[in-house]
Design an enzyme around this catalytic site. Structure first.
Site, mmCIF file in Angstrom:
data_model
loop_
_atom_site.group_PDB
_atom_site.id
_atom_site.type_symbol
_atom_site.label_atom_id
_atom_site.label_comp_id
_atom_site.label_asym_id
_atom_site.label_seq_id
_atom_site.Cartn_x
_atom_site.Cartn_y
_atom_site.Cartn_z
ATOM 1 N N ASN A 155 10.767 -7.014 -0.331
ATOM 2 C CA ASN A 155 11.215 -7.708 -1.912
ATOM 3 C C ASN A 155 10.507 -6.870 -3.031
ATOM 4 O O ASN A 155 11.091 -6.816 -4.026
ATOM 5 C CB ASN A 155 10.861 -9.030 -1.804
ATOM 6 C CG ASN A 155 9.608 -9.455 -1.467
ATOM 7 O OD1 ASN A 155 8.645 -8.918 -0.819
ATOM 8 N ND2 ASN A 155 9.393 -10.779 -1.789
ATOM 9 N N LYS A 178 2.516 0.672 6.702
ATOM 10 C CA LYS A 178 3.515 0.651 7.361
ATOM 11 C C LYS A 178 4.738 -0.150 6.329
ATOM 12 O O LYS A 178 4.290 -1.277 6.235
ATOM 13 C CB LYS A 178 3.419 -0.354 8.570
ATOM 14 C CG LYS A 178 4.831 -0.770 9.187
ATOM 15 C CD LYS A 178 5.753 0.066 9.490
ATOM 16 C CE LYS A 178 7.160 -0.831 10.164
ATOM 17 N NZ LYS A 178 7.957 -1.168 9.026
ATOM 18 N N GLU A 253 -0.880 -12.423 3.196
ATOM 19 C CA GLU A 253 -0.102 -13.162 2.046
ATOM 20 C C GLU A 253 1.376 -13.495 2.680
ATOM 21 O O GLU A 253 2.135 -12.786 2.822
ATOM 22 C CB GLU A 253 0.159 -12.232 0.746
ATOM 23 C CG GLU A 253 0.380 -12.767 -0.430
ATOM 24 C CD GLU A 253 1.811 -13.150 -0.647
ATOM 25 O OE1 GLU A 253 2.436 -14.063 -0.554
ATOM 26 O OE2 GLU A 253 2.663 -12.127 -1.037
ATOM 27 N N CYS A 287 8.170 -14.542 -2.870
ATOM 28 C CA CYS A 287 7.369 -15.775 -2.259
ATOM 29 C C CYS A 287 6.796 -17.069 -3.251
ATOM 30 O O CYS A 287 6.386 -17.812 -2.368
ATOM 31 C CB CYS A 287 6.254 -15.072 -1.127
ATOM 32 S SG CYS A 287 5.154 -13.926 -2.214
ATOM 33 N N GLU A 384 12.075 -22.540 3.159
ATOM 34 C CA GLU A 384 12.156 -21.360 2.194
ATOM 35 C C GLU A 384 13.450 -21.067 2.122
ATOM 36 O O GLU A 384 13.853 -20.312 2.864
ATOM 37 C CB GLU A 384 11.134 -20.431 2.508
ATOM 38 C CG GLU A 384 10.856 -19.324 1.226
ATOM 39 C CD GLU A 384 9.734 -18.499 1.655
ATOM 40 O OE1 GLU A 384 9.138 -18.023 0.632
ATOM 41 O OE2 GLU A 384 9.100 -18.268 2.694
#
Length: 481
Positions: A155, A178, A253, A287, A384
């Site tokens: 994102n 990665k 995170e 997020c 979410e």
């Protein structure tokens, strides 16, 4: 594609060399058009170990580099990001879908993170502790942790990497990156930039391929001393478990479920503007997006009406178009999830004030949506969303809304709109979130710590706190003085 061709690289960066794949590759698609942008290697354990070896070999060299030289390289990297912002933003929009203005902003804040940590490393001081015993000196010093494995999401494929590379490069760590398979080009561009500004070969290594295979290789290798991950809580938990075998440092995170609380005494216009940016930025795919709207009864109807009007004015389309506010969702899986959440709310009695359907543009576009009369029986109130859907609930008093806001396993970001300053301090004390915006819908800055509590993660990115997870702290006692 011509405006971004220089940084659209179809190879992995390992030990200062660009390596291409053999039989296996990953196809990268523009989510707005369905156009195939190209392919990148699908590397696995062998290449990941090669990248780790390169980073491990370079670590003592880079860690020993004079601080001024490291800082100078980071400043060059900062400048290169800004000098090439248009190209990098076009590349980001092509593979991720967000509007060009948002993409350019992401490149800018990524550059700002690099500059911030280049400056902040000068303040990573040790200390001398007064000795209780005569003839001693007791000191605390800080040292780079070693090879860092960085796993980044789709994102914010550029700025999330900046938040990890910034502190790692500043303290003297080398890295194996990665990136997400949906958006690898933005990460690979960092390899090209690092090469151009002169970072030693092996300082930054970038490997694309199967997430599980690469992650498991990073986790199992003792030479990797720290893992930094941004992504889902479920994957984060797996990585935390895997880190135990080699006792790696981890910073995580993870997911969020942000409440957006509007009290009767709030400035309505200010709350609406904050809601628009906190909800619809990046098509709701962040997020820290507002996930649950709680509006006090005295202002509820007015808030719903005005947010609906403003949402109807959002321009949806290809991120390269002029004035576009919202692009597509990243892929079919994300589209199906958002559709399922909205359909569940409809069946259970929610009111669709605007939107609520796939957009007429097709593919993975979804209409900017406002839903009112939401209840806790609806999935949209507890899961979410990660999409352009504002789910609004009504509340009566402060105690009830705090209890509702905290009723989640997550604790990343929260937003509160009120003009009662006494209440502001109560919100800070009682809301179980790592970041709280008061009368602000966009709170991320390089100068402050980004990160959550509870199942939203471990550690902080940004701010003065952002260096600590990349440093080992040593205590040395010198006697016989």
């Amino acid at each position: 594609m011509t405006t971004m061709s220089r940084y659209k690289i179809d190879a992995n960066f390992i030990g200062g060399e660009w390596k291409r794949s053999g039989d296996k590759s990953i196809t990268v698609t523009n989510p707005a058009t369905g156009e195939i942008l190209g392919t990148v290697p699908s590397f696995g354990a062998t290449e990941t170990r090669e990248a780790i070896s390169a980073a491990y070999k370079t670590f003592p060299v880079y860690a020993a580099m004079p601080l001024g030289e490291r800082i100078a390289l980071m400043r060059k990297l900062h400048d290169a990001l800004l000098d090439n912002r248009s190209e990098l933003a076009a590349l980001l929009t092509a593979e991720q879908g967000k509007p060009l203005a948002e993409a350019a902003g992401e490149i800018s804040i990524g550059a700002a993170y690099i500059l911030w940590f280049a400056e902040e490393i000068r303040r990573a001081k040790g200390e001398i502790i007064p000795a209780a015993t005569p003839g001693r000196r007791m000191m605390v010093t800080h040292h780079p942790v070693g090879v860092v494995g960085a796993i980044t999401p789709w994102n914010f494929p550029s700025s999330m990497l900046a938040r990890k590379l910034g502190p790692a490069l500043a303290v003297g760590c080398t890295t194996v990156v990665k990136p997400a398979s949906q958006t690898p080009y933005s990460a690979l561009a960092w390899g090209k930039l690092a090469e151009e500004v002169g970072f030693p070969a092996g300082t930054i290594n970038i490997v694309t391929g199967p997430p599980r295979e690469i992650a498991e290789t990073l986790m199992a290798d003792k030479r990797v001393r720290k893992i930094t991950f941004t992504g889902s809580t479920n994957v984060g938990k797996i990585l935390i478990r895997q880190s135990a075998d080699t006792v790696k440092k981890v910073s995580m995170e993870l997911g969020g479920n942000a409440p957006f609380i509007v009290f009767d005494d709030a400035d309505l216009n200010q709350a609406i503007e904050g809601a628009l940016v906190a909800k619809y930025r990046n098509s709701g795919q962040t997020c820290v997006c507002a996930n649950r709207f709680y509006v006090q009864s005295g202002i509820y109807d007015a808030f719903v009406k005005k947010l609906t009007q403003k949402t109807q004015n959002l321009i949806v389309g290809d991120g390269t178009g002029a004035g576009v506010d919202q692009g597509p969702l990243i892929d079919e899986s994300a589209f199906k999830k958002v559709s399922a959440l909205v359909d569940d709310a409809k069946v259970k009695g929610a009111t669709i004030n605007t939107g609520g359907h796939p957009h007429h543009l097709g593919r993975t576009w979804y209409e900017p949506t406002v839903i009112s009369n939401v209840t806790t029986t609806m999935r949209i109130a507890t899961e979410e969303i990660f999409g352009p859907v504002a789910a609004i609930m009504c509340f009566e008093n402060e105690d009830d809304v705090i209890e509702a806001a905290n009723d989640t396993d997550f604790g990343l970001a929260a937003y509160v709109y009120t003009n009662n300053m006494v209440r502001v301090f109560r919100m800070n004390d009682r809301l179980q979130y790592g970041m709280i915006g008061i009368n602000e819908g966009l709170i991320t800055t390089v100068e402050t710590p980004f990160g959550g509590i509870k199942e939203s993660g471990l550690g902080k990115e940004g701010g003065s706190q952002g260096l600590s997870d990349y440093l080992d702290t040593k205590y040395i006692c010198i006697g016989g003085i």
